[in-house]
Scaffold this motif. Structure first.
Motif, mmCIF file in Angstrom:
data_model
loop_
_atom_site.group_PDB
_atom_site.id
_atom_site.type_symbol
_atom_site.label_atom_id
_atom_site.label_comp_id
_atom_site.label_asym_id
_atom_site.label_seq_id
_atom_site.Cartn_x
_atom_site.Cartn_y
_atom_site.Cartn_z
ATOM 1 N N GLY A 87 0.805 -1.215 0.000
ATOM 2 C CA GLY A 87 0.000 0.000 0.000
ATOM 3 C C GLY A 87 0.837 1.264 0.000
ATOM 4 N N THR A 88 1.950 1.247 -0.709
ATOM 5 C CA THR A 88 2.879 2.376 -0.745
ATOM 6 C C THR A 88 2.834 3.039 -2.112
ATOM 7 N N GLY A 89 2.648 4.340 -2.128
ATOM 8 C CA GLY A 89 2.709 5.078 -3.382
ATOM 9 C C GLY A 89 4.142 5.406 -3.734
ATOM 10 N N PRO A 90 4.411 5.840 -4.974
ATOM 11 C CA PRO A 90 5.782 6.157 -5.368
ATOM 12 C C PRO A 90 6.395 7.292 -4.559
ATOM 13 N N SER A 91 5.554 8.209 -4.070
ATOM 14 C CA SER A 91 6.046 9.310 -3.241
ATOM 15 C C SER A 91 4.858 9.974 -2.550
ATOM 16 N N HIS A 92 5.173 10.893 -1.636
ATOM 17 C CA HIS A 92 4.157 11.740 -1.002
ATOM 18 C C HIS A 92 4.176 13.142 -1.606
ATOM 19 N N SER A 93 4.693 13.255 -2.822
ATOM 20 C CA SER A 93 4.830 14.557 -3.467
ATOM 21 C C SER A 93 3.463 15.134 -3.840
ATOM 22 N N ASP A 100 13.146 10.893 -2.782
ATOM 23 C CA ASP A 100 13.224 10.344 -4.138
ATOM 24 C C ASP A 100 13.700 8.908 -4.016
ATOM 25 N N ILE A 101 12.775 7.963 -4.158
ATOM 26 C CA ILE A 101 13.122 6.563 -3.930
ATOM 27 C C ILE A 101 14.045 6.002 -4.998
ATOM 28 N N THR A 102 14.169 6.686 -6.143
ATOM 29 C CA THR A 102 15.023 6.165 -7.203
ATOM 30 C C THR A 102 16.504 6.269 -6.850
ATOM 31 N N LYS A 103 16.845 7.157 -5.923
ATOM 32 C CA LYS A 103 18.254 7.305 -5.536
ATOM 33 C C LYS A 103 18.740 6.042 -4.830
ATOM 34 N N GLY A 104 19.806 5.477 -5.354
ATOM 35 C CA GLY A 104 20.379 4.280 -4.760
ATOM 36 C C GLY A 104 19.793 2.985 -5.261
ATOM 37 N N LEU A 105 18.731 3.041 -6.059
ATOM 38 C CA LEU A 105 18.134 1.801 -6.549
ATOM 39 C C LEU A 105 19.048 1.060 -7.520
ATOM 40 N N ASP A 106 19.911 1.811 -8.216
ATOM 41 C CA ASP A 106 20.805 1.160 -9.167
ATOM 42 C C ASP A 106 21.782 0.215 -8.474
ATOM 43 N N ALA A 107 22.020 0.442 -7.175
ATOM 44 C CA ALA A 107 22.946 -0.415 -6.421
ATOM 45 C C ALA A 107 22.221 -1.446 -5.563
ATOM 46 N N VAL A 164 12.259 -6.901 -4.631
ATOM 47 C CA VAL A 164 11.237 -6.075 -3.981
ATOM 48 C C VAL A 164 9.853 -6.550 -4.417
ATOM 49 N N PHE A 165 8.959 -6.719 -3.448
ATOM 50 C CA PHE A 165 7.565 -7.102 -3.688
ATOM 51 C C PHE A 165 6.684 -5.922 -3.316
ATOM 52 N N LEU A 166 5.884 -5.456 -4.245
ATOM 53 C CA LEU A 166 4.980 -4.328 -4.018
ATOM 54 C C LEU A 166 3.544 -4.815 -4.113
ATOM 55 N N ALA A 167 2.815 -4.757 -3.007
ATOM 56 C CA ALA A 167 1.418 -5.178 -2.950
ATOM 57 C C ALA A 167 0.526 -3.943 -2.876
ATOM 58 N N MET A 168 -0.423 -3.843 -3.796
ATOM 59 C CA MET A 168 -1.330 -2.703 -3.838
ATOM 60 C C MET A 168 -2.775 -3.192 -3.907
ATOM 61 N N GLY A 169 -3.679 -2.403 -3.337
ATOM 62 C CA GLY A 169 -5.097 -2.702 -3.421
ATOM 63 C C GLY A 169 -5.755 -1.881 -4.515
ATOM 64 N N PRO A 187 6.487 4.601 -14.197
ATOM 65 C CA PRO A 187 7.773 5.232 -14.546
ATOM 66 C C PRO A 187 8.931 4.806 -13.642
ATOM 67 N N TYR A 188 8.639 4.190 -12.511
ATOM 68 C CA TYR A 188 9.676 3.822 -11.545
ATOM 69 C C TYR A 188 10.178 2.392 -11.735
ATOM 70 N N ARG A 189 9.459 1.591 -12.477
ATOM 71 C CA ARG A 189 9.772 0.165 -12.538
ATOM 72 C C ARG A 189 11.168 -0.103 -13.091
ATOM 73 N N ALA A 190 11.563 0.661 -14.074
ATOM 74 C CA ALA A 190 12.853 0.417 -14.713
ATOM 75 C C ALA A 190 14.023 0.688 -13.779
ATOM 76 N N HIS A 191 13.794 1.408 -12.699
ATOM 77 C CA HIS A 191 14.873 1.718 -11.754
ATOM 78 C C HIS A 191 15.195 0.535 -10.848
ATOM 79 N N PHE A 192 14.274 -0.410 -10.747
ATOM 80 C CA PHE A 192 14.479 -1.577 -9.882
ATOM 81 C C PHE A 192 15.135 -2.704 -10.673
ATOM 82 N N ARG A 193 16.025 -3.427 -10.034
ATOM 83 C CA ARG A 193 16.614 -4.600 -10.671
ATOM 84 C C ARG A 193 15.633 -5.773 -10.658
#
Length: 295
Positions: A128-134, A221-228, A233-238, A252-258
């Motif tokens: 239940g986590t969104g990409p950001s609280h922006s 910004d959750i994308t920072k550090g994802l390259d390393a 990661v498992f993302l569960a959403m309702g 748009p964030y999926r490609a940042h995850f390995r």
């Protein structure tokens, strides 16, 4: 909705002191250790008894839910401090190779902890986590609410929000919990579900929630550090979660995850581990079995 319980599993409770804070934890179940970040009171109520047969659930307070011997300023709630507290509890309990779980905004803490302490983490679970609280994702959430929600659900939310100002004025120290309860039509697949029992006995520090939710998570910004990050990661959403941006906002964030697995639960709102516990357990355990930490 399945109703979880823990009567079949003994509970181990304890406290780890960090500065002026007492971080409580509860441990139930058997199997691989999984640290659940948030409240040691609230979160054990949201996971099923069946899951405890496969995972050793370690539910840990962060400072927003912990008792403190003194009033703490916002400087005591920085992201690094919150992550260090999780590590302090892990070290205290002698846990290695953990699954780290975060629900709602605590998903950010789970992900950032894995980035900072990857040696001790085998899997990351965000629920239940969104990409950001922006502001941009907040507006996307509002658009989703306007365009995708039936009039009956909207009417229920309007009635509940009419009660919110008076309740907050009567107990401002509990406004986070009051807000969560009055946002039920946005939170649950069943808009009539009453979450009062889930919140019973939960302590909150409003300075933490005002600062961390209002600034830290807003600017993260959750994308920072994802390259390393070489951890699955498992993302569960309702599908009926109207508290955060819809799951499509993650595109748009999926490609940042390995290694990112997204699972959308059709009859859940913000808390699929409770609302569809049987299916959630099956999906999570299957994923854990299929993902081995890269060496």
């Amino acid at each position: 909705m399945s109703k979880p319980g823990s009567a079949q599993h003994p509970v181990e409770r304890g406290t780890v002191r960090s500065g002026s804070f007492e971080l409580h934890y509860s441990i139930e179940g058997s199997g691989r250790p999984a640290i659940v970040i948030g409240s040691a009171v609230y979160y054990p109520r949201t996971f099923s008894d069946e899951l405890r047969r496969s995972l050793r659930l370690v539910c840990v307070d962060h400072r927003g839910f912990a008792h403190s011997s003194q009033e703490a300023p916002a400087s005591e709630y920085t992201l690094d401090i919150l992550l260090a507290d999780i590590e302090r509890v892990r070290e205290h309990l002698g846990l290695e190779d953990i699954i780290i779980i975060g629900h709602s905004a605590h998903g950010y803490l789970a992900l950032e902890y894995a980035k900072k302490y990857p040696r001790h983490v085998s899997h990351v679970v965000m629920i239940g986590t969104g990409p950001s609280h922006s502001a941009a994702h907040t507006e996307l959430n509002e658009q989703y609410w306007r365009e995708a929600v039936c009039p009956e659900r909207k009417a229920k939310q309007e009635r509940d929000l009419e009660l919110l100002p008076g309740e907050v004025a009567a107990a401002p120290e509990k406004r986070f919990i009051t807000y969560c309860l009055r946002m039920g039509a946005r939170s649950w697949y069943d808009p009539e579900f009453d979450a009062t029992e889930l919140w019973k006995g939960v302590h909150v520090n409003m300075t933490m929630f005002d600062y961390v939710y209002g600034e830290v998570f807003r600017d993260l910004d959750i994308t920072k550090g994802l390259d390393a990050l070489d951890i699955p990661v498992f993302l569960a959403m309702g599908r009926f979660d109207y508290l955060v941006a819809p799951y499509s906002a993650w595109q748009p964030y999926r490609a940042h995850f390995r290694d990112l697995t997204v699972r959308v639960f059709d009859r859940s709102g913000h808390t699929p581990q409770l609302e569809e516990s049987r299916l959630f357990d099956a999906e999570l355990l299957h994923w854990l079995g299929s993902r081995q930490r890269a060496s």
